[in-house]
Scaffold this motif. Structure first.
Motif, PDB file in Angstrom:
ATOM      1  N   LEU A 260      40.279  45.931  34.464  1.00 28.50           N
ATOM      2  CA  LEU A 260      41.352  46.351  34.752  1.00 28.50           C
ATOM      3  C   LEU A 260      42.475  45.551  34.652  1.00 28.50           C
ATOM      4  CD1 LEU A 260      42.598  48.328  37.571  1.00 28.50           C
ATOM      5  CD2 LEU A 260      42.154  46.370  38.661  1.00 28.50           C
ATOM      6  N   GLN A 261      43.413  46.561  33.907  1.00 28.88           N
ATOM      7  CA  GLN A 261      44.997  45.636  34.346  1.00 28.88           C
ATOM      8  C   GLN A 261      46.206  45.339  35.332  1.00 28.88           C
ATOM      9  OE1 GLN A 261      47.176  46.704  30.413  1.00 28.88           O
ATOM     10  NE2 GLN A 261      44.798  47.082  29.534  1.00 28.88           N
ATOM     11  N   VAL A 262      46.460  44.230  35.855  1.00 29.61           N
ATOM     12  CA  VAL A 262      46.907  44.317  37.215  1.00 29.61           C
ATOM     13  C   VAL A 262      48.527  43.699  37.247  1.00 29.61           C
ATOM     14  CG1 VAL A 262      47.508  43.761  38.903  1.00 29.61           C
ATOM     15  CG2 VAL A 262      45.464  44.423  38.484  1.00 29.61           C
ATOM     16  N   VAL A 263      49.477  44.296  37.262  1.00 29.90           N
ATOM     17  CA  VAL A 263      51.132  43.316  37.467  1.00 29.90           C
ATOM     18  C   VAL A 263      51.066  43.332  38.811  1.00 29.90           C
ATOM     19  CG1 VAL A 263      53.892  43.604  36.781  1.00 29.90           C
ATOM     20  CG2 VAL A 263      51.619  44.288  35.139  1.00 29.90           C
ATOM     21  N   GLY A 264      51.733  42.448  39.244  1.00 26.67           N
ATOM     22  CA  GLY A 264      51.996  42.549  40.501  1.00 26.67           C
ATOM     23  C   GLY A 264      52.428  40.981  40.594  1.00 26.67           C
ATOM     24  N   THR A 265      52.716  40.746  42.268  1.00 30.95           N
ATOM     25  CA  THR A 265      52.852  39.346  42.801  1.00 30.95           C
ATOM     26  C   THR A 265      52.155  38.102  43.071  1.00 30.95           C
ATOM     27  OG1 THR A 265      55.233  40.737  43.683  1.00 30.95           O
ATOM     28  CG2 THR A 265      54.921  38.717  44.421  1.00 30.95           C
ATOM     29  N   VAL A 266      51.404  37.494  42.763  1.00 25.64           N
ATOM     30  CA  VAL A 266      50.533  36.225  43.101  1.00 25.64           C
ATOM     31  C   VAL A 266      50.740  35.508  44.817  1.00 25.64           C
ATOM     32  CG1 VAL A 266      49.675  34.277  42.450  1.00 25.64           C
ATOM     33  CG2 VAL A 266      50.657  35.724  40.495  1.00 25.64           C
ATOM     34  N   GLN A 267      50.072  35.518  45.591  1.00 22.25           N
ATOM     35  CA  GLN A 267      50.200  35.797  46.369  1.00 22.25           C
ATOM     36  C   GLN A 267      49.008  34.845  47.402  1.00 22.25           C
ATOM     37  OE1 GLN A 267      50.611  39.271  48.507  1.00 22.25           O
ATOM     38  NE2 GLN A 267      52.778  39.506  48.560  1.00 22.25           N
ATOM     39  N   ASP A 268      49.371  33.619  48.874  1.00 27.23           N
ATOM     40  CA  ASP A 268      48.235  32.878  49.649  1.00 27.23           C
ATOM     41  C   ASP A 268      47.287  32.159  48.375  1.00 27.23           C
ATOM     42  OD1 ASP A 268      48.788  34.965  51.267  1.00 27.23           O
ATOM     43  OD2 ASP A 268      47.189  36.476  50.829  1.00 27.23           O
ATOM     44  N   GLY A 269      48.596  31.355  47.314  1.00 29.03           N
ATOM     45  CA  GLY A 269      48.135  29.910  46.369  1.00 29.03           C
ATOM     46  C   GLY A 269      47.584  30.735  45.608  1.00 29.03           C
ATOM     47  N   GLY A 270      47.294  32.040  44.923  1.00 23.80           N
ATOM     48  CA  GLY A 270      47.386  32.317  43.709  1.00 23.80           C
ATOM     49  C   GLY A 270      45.646  32.267  44.074  1.00 23.80           C
ATOM     50  N   VAL A 271      45.006  33.385  45.182  1.00 24.93           N
ATOM     51  CA  VAL A 271      44.099  34.178  45.742  1.00 24.93           C
ATOM     52  C   VAL A 271      44.182  35.173  45.009  1.00 24.93           C
ATOM     53  CG1 VAL A 271      42.625  33.951  47.245  1.00 24.93           C
ATOM     54  CG2 VAL A 271      43.383  31.646  47.120  1.00 24.93           C
ATOM     55  N   THR A 272      45.289  35.887  45.944  1.00 25.12           N
ATOM     56  CA  THR A 272      45.852  37.146  46.252  1.00 25.12           C
ATOM     57  C   THR A 272      46.949  37.627  45.272  1.00 25.12           C
ATOM     58  OG1 THR A 272      45.312  36.864  48.264  1.00 25.12           O
ATOM     59  CG2 THR A 272      46.518  38.971  47.701  1.00 25.12           C
ATOM     60  N   LEU A 273      46.760  39.056  44.354  1.00 25.94           N
ATOM     61  CA  LEU A 273      48.023  39.579  43.676  1.00 25.94           C
ATOM     62  C   LEU A 273      47.862  40.867  44.572  1.00 25.94           C
ATOM     63  CD1 LEU A 273      49.059  38.813  41.004  1.00 25.94           C
ATOM     64  CD2 LEU A 273      47.701  40.453  39.557  1.00 25.94           C
ATOM     65  N   ALA A 274      49.595  41.207  45.019  1.00 26.21           N
ATOM     66  CA  ALA A 274      50.051  42.061  45.514  1.00 26.21           C
ATOM     67  C   ALA A 274      50.219  42.779  43.977  1.00 26.21           C
ATOM     68  CB  ALA A 274      51.095  41.650  46.456  1.00 26.21           C
ATOM     69  N   ALA A 275      49.446  44.225  44.064  1.00 28.86           N
ATOM     70  CA  ALA A 275      49.956  45.018  42.382  1.00 28.86           C
ATOM     71  C   ALA A 275      50.913  45.971  42.852  1.00 28.86           C
ATOM     72  CB  ALA A 275      47.856  45.897  42.681  1.00 28.86           C
ATOM     73  N   THR A 276      51.995  45.974  41.976  1.00 26.09           N
ATOM     74  CA  THR A 276      53.003  47.003  41.602  1.00 26.09           C
ATOM     75  C   THR A 276      52.076  48.148  40.758  1.00 26.09           C
ATOM     76  OG1 THR A 276      53.550  45.717  40.309  1.00 26.09           O
ATOM     77  CG2 THR A 276      54.544  45.327  42.195  1.00 26.09           C
ATOM     78  N   ASN A 277      51.319  47.606  39.796  1.00 29.26           N
ATOM     79  CA  ASN A 277      51.349  48.519  38.689  1.00 29.26           C
ATOM     80  C   ASN A 277      49.803  48.103  38.377  1.00 29.26           C
ATOM     81  OD1 ASN A 277      51.128  51.231  37.242  1.00 29.26           O
ATOM     82  ND2 ASN A 277      52.203  49.610  35.455  1.00 29.26           N
TER      83      ASN A 277
END
Length: 161
Positions: A94-111
């Motif tokens: 999987l390829q994901v573009v998104g914003t790193v959140q929660d200290g790098g544990v979570t990535l909120a995907a935009t694409n």
């Protein structure tokens, strides 16, 4: 054509190719943190937009999240489109573009883009590529033969087929 001109043309072509490679390598094509950056220092990229490649470990269709293995770290990808979730299998890419959140544990995907749905897809891609290459080589060698002494291809006579 004279062999000197062929050699000169080949050298110029190779020099131009190397020049293009150097120019490409020096360009900053990745202005966002990559998979290795996020996995190496997750907290350092908190709040930044990142581009991450990873292997799918688990899928939670109810929550819309995917656990993705990136190098040695596992990142939870949230806000994944339902259509993408239905295509994924554990072991896929999987390829994901998104914003790193929660200290790098979570990535909120935009694409998100599914590279391979599962491990069997990779085998299919490589298998069809190898088969296509063998068919192309066979078709080429049906009409041409290799002259090892002169290091060139020569057309086959009609009677050699």
């Amino acid at each position: 054509m004279n062999d000197r001109y062929r050699l000169l043309g080949l050298c110029l072509f190779l020099l131009a190719t190397v020049g293009l490679c150097v120019g490409y390598a020096s360009a900053d094509l990745w202005s966002t943190p990559s998979s290795a950056d996020v996995a190496g220092d997750p907290a350092g990229h908190d709040g930044e937009r990142a581009f991450v490649f990873g292997e799918v470990e688990s899928i939670d269709a109810d929550e819309g999240t995917v656990a993705v293995r990136v190098d040695s770290a596992t990142i939870a990808v949230t806000d994944v489109d339902r259509a993408v979730l239905s295509q994924l299998e554990p072991g896929g890419s999987l390829q994901v573009v998104g914003t790193v959140q929660d200290g790098g544990v979570t990535l909120a995907a935009t694409n998100t883009v599914v590279d391979y749905r599962g491990p069997g897809d990779r085998l299919f891609v490589y298998g069809t590529s190898i088969l296509g290459g063998l068919l192309a080589a066979g078709a080429f060698l049906r009409h041409w033969r290799i002259n090892a002494r002169r290091l060139r291809f020569e057309p086959r006579d009609r009677g050699e087929r």
